[in-house]
Design an enzyme around this catalytic site. Structure first.
Site, PDB file in Angstrom:
ATOM      1  N   LYS A   1       0.828  -1.205   0.000  1.00 35.45           N
ATOM      2  CA  LYS A   1       0.000   0.000   0.000  1.00 35.45           C
ATOM      3  C   LYS A   1       0.856   1.246   0.000  1.00 35.45           C
ATOM      4  O   LYS A   1       1.853   1.314   0.699  1.00 35.45           O
ATOM      5  CB  LYS A   1      -0.875   0.039   1.258  1.00 35.45           C
ATOM      6  CG  LYS A   1      -2.141  -0.739   1.172  1.00 35.45           C
ATOM      7  CD  LYS A   1      -2.954  -0.582   2.445  1.00 35.45           C
ATOM      8  CE  LYS A   1      -3.204   0.872   2.709  1.00 35.45           C
ATOM      9  NZ  LYS A   1      -3.683   1.293   3.954  1.00 35.45           N
TER      10      LYS A   1
ATOM     11  N   THR B   1      -8.325   2.072   6.535  1.00 38.84           N
ATOM     12  CA  THR B   1      -8.158   1.930   5.082  1.00 38.84           C
ATOM     13  C   THR B   1      -7.613   0.564   4.695  1.00 38.84           C
ATOM     14  O   THR B   1      -8.054  -0.016   3.710  1.00 38.84           O
ATOM     15  CB  THR B   1      -7.241   3.030   4.511  1.00 38.84           C
ATOM     16  OG1 THR B   1      -6.008   3.018   5.215  1.00 38.84           O
ATOM     17  CG2 THR B   1      -7.891   4.387   4.599  1.00 38.84           C
TER      18      THR B   1
END
Length: 107
Positions: free
Chosen positions: A16, A50
């Site tokens: 990420k 997230t």
């Protein structure tokens, strides 16, 4: 681009990049092949969860029969919408709006 070297036995790794300053670009390494998933960075302090949201969205895409790359792209699209919706609850880094898609549907 192919990455030569060690093998991970058929695994894939997604790194990420949502904390970057220039964008929210993620990198997938799958069987030695690198794929970039690029998205704009949305300025919103409410981004708690997230990683969990993205991994759940990817798993849902896989369960629906999408390929890994399709699942990641649709998961990132969903996550971007959650952040962009701008839900503001409580103090500090709050949650995103996981129901943003349904709020935007005209009845």
């Amino acid at each position: 681009m192919l990455v030569k070297g060690g093998h991970c036995g058929g695994c894939a790794v997604l790194v990420k990049g949502g904390h970057g300053h220039d964008g929210a670009n993620d990198l997938l390494l799958d069987n030695g092949r690198i794929t970039w998933f690029r998205h704009e960075r949305i300025v919103n302090p409410n981004t708690h969860g997230t990683g969990c949201t993205l991994s759940s969205a990817i798993a849902a895409g896989l369960a629906k029969g999408q390929s890994l790359t399709e699942s990641i792209q649709s998961g990132k699209d969903y996550l971007t919408g959650c952040i962009a919706a701008g839900l503001d609850l409580g103090a500090g880094s709050g949650p995103m709006d996981h129901a943003w898609q349904w709020r935007n549907i005209e009845n």
